[in-house]
Write a protein that holds these residues in place. Structure first.
Motif, PDB file in Angstrom:
ATOM      1  N   ARG A 275       0.924  -1.105   0.629  1.00 16.44           N
ATOM      2  CA  ARG A 275      -0.558  -0.101  -0.007  1.00 16.44           C
ATOM      3  C   ARG A 275       0.844   1.435   0.327  1.00 16.44           C
ATOM      4  O   ARG A 275       1.996   1.593   0.529  1.00 16.44           O
ATOM      5  CB  ARG A 275      -1.135   0.174   1.383  1.00 16.44           C
ATOM      6  CG  ARG A 275      -1.992  -0.812   1.075  1.00 16.44           C
ATOM      7  CD  ARG A 275      -3.088  -0.553   1.811  1.00 16.44           C
ATOM      8  NE  ARG A 275      -3.632   0.976   2.209  1.00 16.44           N
ATOM      9  CZ  ARG A 275      -2.967   1.396   3.915  1.00 16.44           C
ATOM     10  NH1 ARG A 275      -2.728   1.000   4.473  1.00 16.44           N
ATOM     11  NH2 ARG A 275      -3.623   3.303   3.276  1.00 16.44           N
ATOM     12  N   CYS A 294      -3.242  -6.209   0.966  1.00 15.67           N
ATOM     13  CA  CYS A 294      -3.846  -6.950   1.569  1.00 15.67           C
ATOM     14  C   CYS A 294      -6.061  -6.335   0.576  1.00 15.67           C
ATOM     15  O   CYS A 294      -6.047  -8.112   0.486  1.00 15.67           O
ATOM     16  CB  CYS A 294      -4.882  -7.819   2.431  1.00 15.67           C
ATOM     17  SG  CYS A 294      -2.736  -8.228   3.017  1.00 15.67           S
ATOM     18  N   ASP A 295      -5.749  -5.426  -0.338  1.00 14.19           N
ATOM     19  CA  ASP A 295      -7.039  -5.740  -1.037  1.00 14.19           C
ATOM     20  C   ASP A 295      -6.629  -5.379  -2.375  1.00 14.19           C
ATOM     21  O   ASP A 295      -7.711  -5.022  -3.122  1.00 14.19           O
ATOM     22  CB  ASP A 295      -7.591  -4.108  -0.679  1.00 14.19           C
ATOM     23  CG  ASP A 295      -6.303  -2.993  -0.464  1.00 14.19           C
ATOM     24  OD1 ASP A 295      -5.258  -3.125  -0.826  1.00 14.19           O
ATOM     25  OD2 ASP A 295      -6.731  -2.260  -0.539  1.00 14.19           O
ATOM     26  N   HIS A 296      -5.285  -6.111  -2.378  1.00 14.59           N
ATOM     27  CA  HIS A 296      -5.208  -6.122  -3.926  1.00 14.59           C
ATOM     28  C   HIS A 296      -5.649  -7.485  -4.943  1.00 14.59           C
ATOM     29  O   HIS A 296      -5.185  -8.794  -3.874  1.00 14.59           O
ATOM     30  CB  HIS A 296      -3.942  -6.333  -4.898  1.00 14.59           C
ATOM     31  CG  HIS A 296      -3.575  -5.792  -5.490  1.00 14.59           C
ATOM     32  ND1 HIS A 296      -3.280  -6.743  -6.793  1.00 14.59           N
ATOM     33  CD2 HIS A 296      -3.413  -4.766  -6.040  1.00 14.59           C
ATOM     34  CE1 HIS A 296      -2.977  -6.110  -8.425  1.00 14.59           C
ATOM     35  NE2 HIS A 296      -2.794  -4.933  -8.049  1.00 14.59           N
ATOM     36  N   GLN A 300      -4.658 -10.964  -2.735  1.00 19.95           N
ATOM     37  CA  GLN A 300      -5.274 -11.999  -1.903  1.00 19.95           C
ATOM     38  C   GLN A 300      -5.015 -13.757  -1.823  1.00 19.95           C
ATOM     39  O   GLN A 300      -5.011 -14.328  -1.632  1.00 19.95           O
ATOM     40  CB  GLN A 300      -6.658 -11.707  -2.649  1.00 19.95           C
ATOM     41  CG  GLN A 300      -7.344 -10.068  -1.438  1.00 19.95           C
ATOM     42  CD  GLN A 300      -8.677  -9.098  -2.019  1.00 19.95           C
ATOM     43  OE1 GLN A 300      -9.541  -9.621  -2.843  1.00 19.95           O
ATOM     44  NE2 GLN A 300      -8.743  -8.353  -1.716  1.00 19.95           N
ATOM     45  N   GLY A 328      -7.856  -6.750   6.670  1.00 16.93           N
ATOM     46  CA  GLY A 328      -9.435  -6.245   6.501  1.00 16.93           C
ATOM     47  C   GLY A 328      -9.271  -4.965   5.540  1.00 16.93           C
ATOM     48  O   GLY A 328     -10.009  -4.410   6.049  1.00 16.93           O
ATOM     49  N   ARG A 329      -7.862  -4.712   5.681  1.00 20.32           N
ATOM     50  CA  ARG A 329      -7.979  -2.676   5.369  1.00 20.32           C
ATOM     51  C   ARG A 329      -8.315  -3.005   3.724  1.00 20.32           C
ATOM     52  O   ARG A 329      -7.657  -3.255   2.850  1.00 20.32           O
ATOM     53  CB  ARG A 329      -7.126  -2.060   5.820  1.00 20.32           C
ATOM     54  CG  ARG A 329      -6.751  -1.660   7.040  1.00 20.32           C
ATOM     55  CD  ARG A 329      -5.411  -1.464   7.238  1.00 20.32           C
ATOM     56  NE  ARG A 329      -5.234  -0.768   9.155  1.00 20.32           N
ATOM     57  CZ  ARG A 329      -5.405   0.475   8.855  1.00 20.32           C
ATOM     58  NH1 ARG A 329      -6.237   1.432   8.694  1.00 20.32           N
ATOM     59  NH2 ARG A 329      -5.710   0.315  10.220  1.00 20.32           N
ATOM     60  N   VAL A 330      -9.560  -1.761   3.593  1.00 20.40           N
ATOM     61  CA  VAL A 330      -9.869  -1.736   2.049  1.00 20.40           C
ATOM     62  C   VAL A 330      -9.498  -0.655   1.479  1.00 20.40           C
ATOM     63  O   VAL A 330     -10.605   0.283   2.458  1.00 20.40           O
ATOM     64  CB  VAL A 330     -11.518  -2.447   1.997  1.00 20.40           C
ATOM     65  CG1 VAL A 330     -12.128  -1.868   0.164  1.00 20.40           C
ATOM     66  CG2 VAL A 330     -11.277  -3.369   2.260  1.00 20.40           C
ATOM     67  N   ASP A 331      -8.966  -0.137   1.283  1.00 20.12           N
ATOM     68  CA  ASP A 331      -8.322   0.779   0.147  1.00 20.12           C
ATOM     69  C   ASP A 331      -7.612   2.016   1.986  1.00 20.12           C
ATOM     70  O   ASP A 331      -8.615   3.276   2.342  1.00 20.12           O
ATOM     71  CB  ASP A 331      -8.859   2.702  -0.348  1.00 20.12           C
ATOM     72  CG  ASP A 331     -10.154   1.855  -1.525  1.00 20.12           C
ATOM     73  OD1 ASP A 331      -8.522   1.555  -1.568  1.00 20.12           O
ATOM     74  OD2 ASP A 331     -11.135   1.643  -2.063  1.00 20.12           O
ATOM     75  N   ASP A 335     -12.396  -2.621   7.717  1.00 19.14           N
ATOM     76  CA  ASP A 335     -14.270  -3.334   6.961  1.00 19.14           C
ATOM     77  C   ASP A 335     -14.098  -5.619   7.365  1.00 19.14           C
ATOM     78  O   ASP A 335     -13.398  -6.044   6.737  1.00 19.14           O
ATOM     79  CB  ASP A 335     -14.445  -3.524   4.881  1.00 19.14           C
ATOM     80  CG  ASP A 335     -15.723  -3.956   5.006  1.00 19.14           C
ATOM     81  OD1 ASP A 335     -16.416  -4.503   5.618  1.00 19.14           O
ATOM     82  OD2 ASP A 335     -15.940  -3.266   3.949  1.00 19.14           O
ATOM     83  N   ALA A 338     -14.452  -7.555   4.484  1.00 14.80           N
ATOM     84  CA  ALA A 338     -13.471  -7.372   3.592  1.00 14.80           C
ATOM     85  C   ALA A 338     -13.105  -8.130   3.021  1.00 14.80           C
ATOM     86  O   ALA A 338     -12.913  -9.514   3.299  1.00 14.80           O
ATOM     87  CB  ALA A 338     -12.493  -6.716   3.895  1.00 14.80           C
ATOM     88  N   PRO A 339     -13.170  -8.455   1.257  1.00 15.14           N
ATOM     89  CA  PRO A 339     -12.702  -8.915   0.288  1.00 15.14           C
ATOM     90  C   PRO A 339     -12.247 -10.729   0.965  1.00 15.14           C
ATOM     91  O   PRO A 339     -12.078 -11.834   0.851  1.00 15.14           O
ATOM     92  CB  PRO A 339     -12.332  -8.822  -0.802  1.00 15.14           C
ATOM     93  CG  PRO A 339     -12.898  -7.286  -1.242  1.00 15.14           C
ATOM     94  CD  PRO A 339     -12.851  -7.381   0.768  1.00 15.14           C
TER      95      PRO A 339
END
Length: 413
Positions: A275, A294-296, A300, A328-331, A335, A338-339
């Motif tokens: 990030r 971890c939101d990419h 993932q 669990g961080r999205v942007d 969350d 989170a995905p």
């Protein structure tokens, strides 16, 4: 599409993901890992994947990757073909990592780093084990332990085995755990890690292992027998009714901040794997200088593949996630749906595993105790603190202790 080094009847297919590199190569080394014997360019196959089938190669092949493109750290671009890079999907490395200042040298200011880097070793993985229900259930006793120190001085363990994963399967160790009523051992990180750059000048080492380079390859000092050593130890503990939980670090890597070494993810595609802040700086929700993105989707997939790897090929009962809000961080914002958190909990291989979150990091809104959804369990620092206050004799500590022993309904209700 399988990433890493896949052994086939025709040879080895090398594949790595980078959406920013202009060129990628696989470097092949001799059996000692000291001499580069070939450098072959990978072919783009779409969606950022670069791959090449090299005929005639098999088990034991030592290799690394190289990448070229723009060098602009202020924009999250660190490409330097003089930096040998460990495969993010490496399942074994031939020696431990050792920090050297040249690993962090700027492009055109440092020589080739292949002599300083471990080499990944290609291996056919053992046949996946039939899935077994986890032995551990909430309410049991988890013994968190550091593999190396736990048996390093044990007089009953053979000297050559002390400090290794195999030592945990020794009858004297197993009997000790059974006497304590241990339901599961939680192994502090056992994947290959590197010392932070300030430690070598002080004559110190990172004993804990919370500074990984990649996520699958075990530390050869802890597992000289490789993945099979872990698998055999898990089986021996299971035979004694004791589960095995791995403490895994997916929140950062040992590449640290902008002054850190280029070892793997940074040199392959830092903008994908880490990030960044809007101004181009590395985000630092971990206190280590970088934060894994971890939101990419690429990250993932790598996390899920790692978890499946340890379940299928080592039979572990579950995982403890270090600084779990990062997962669990999205942007940049936590969350609970989170995905990645949802994908882990819903994965057919992982859904019945023990999943324990360390529910805090140092980023904004990083303290998330009580906010992870089932099936995630959580480390509860409120319990720890209130038990300490009780034993210290603090005024009013008895009521708080009762709340903690009753399940901390104020947090988890």
């Amino acid at each position: 599409m399988t990433l890493g080094a896949s052994i086939t009847p025709e040879g080895i297919r090398f594949a790595v993901c980078s959406s920013s590199a202009r060129r990628l190569w696989v470097s092949l080394f001799d059996d000692s890992g000291a001499r580069e014997i070939d450098r072959l360019e990978l072919n783009p196959e779409g969606e950022g994947v670069h791959a090449l089938l090299v005929p005639g190669l098999g088990n034991g092949t030592r290799y690394g990757f190289r990448a070229d493109g723009d060098y602009a750290p202020e924009r999250g671009l660190w490409f330097d073909p003089n930096k040998l890079l460990i495969d993010p999907y490496a399942v074994e490395v031939d020696r431990p990592y050792q920090y050297h200042w040249r690993l962090a040298a700027k492009r055109n200011e440092g020589a080739d780093t292949s002599s300083l880097m471990p080499k990944a070793i290609a291996h056919s993985l053992p046949k996946p084990q039939p899935p077994q229900p986890p032995l551990f259930r909430p309410g049991g006793l988890i013994y968190e332990l550091n593999v190396r120190s736990f048996t390093m001085l044990h007089p009953d363990v053979p000297e050559a085995q002390r400090g290794t994963i195999a030592a945990l399967a020794h009858p004297a160790v197993v009997e000790h755990l059974k006497r304590l009523g241990v339901s599961a051992v939680e192994l502090m990180p056992i994947t290959a890690s590197i010392d932070e750059r300030h430690l070598p000048p002080l004559g110190l080492n990172n004993a804990w292992g919370y500074n990984p380079v990649t996520f699958m390859a075990l530390d050869p000092r802890l597992a000289p027998g490789g993945l099979s050593e872990l698998r055999d130890t898990v089986a021996a503990l299971s035979e004694a009714g004791i589960g095995t939980i791995l403490d895994l670090v997916f929140n950062h890597t040992g590449e640290s901040d902008r002054l850190g070494p280029t070892l793997s993810l940074r040199g392959l595609d830092a903008r994908t794997y880490y990030r960044h802040m809007p101004d181009g700086r590395l985000a630092n929700d971990t206190g280590t200088g970088n934060t894994v993105a971890c939101d990419h989707p690429v990250v993932q997939r790598m996390v899920l593949d790692t978890l499946r790897h340890f379940v299928r090929h080592a039979g572990v009962d579950g995982f403890r996630f270090d600084l779990a809000p990062v997962l669990g961080r999205v942007d940049g914002t936590f969350d609970p749906e989170a995905p990645l958190l949802e994908a882990i909990a819903g994965d057919p291989v992982l859904a019945d595993r023990v999943l324990i979150a360390e529910p805090w990091d140092i980023g904004a809104t990083g303290y998330q105790l009580g906010n992870f959804r089932p099936p995630y369990l959580e480390w509860n620092d409120r319990y720890r603190d209130d038990v300490r206050r009780f034993w210290r004799g603090d005024a009013g500590a008895i009521g708080a202790l009762a709340t903690r022993l009753a399940g901390s309904s104020d947090v988890f209700g």
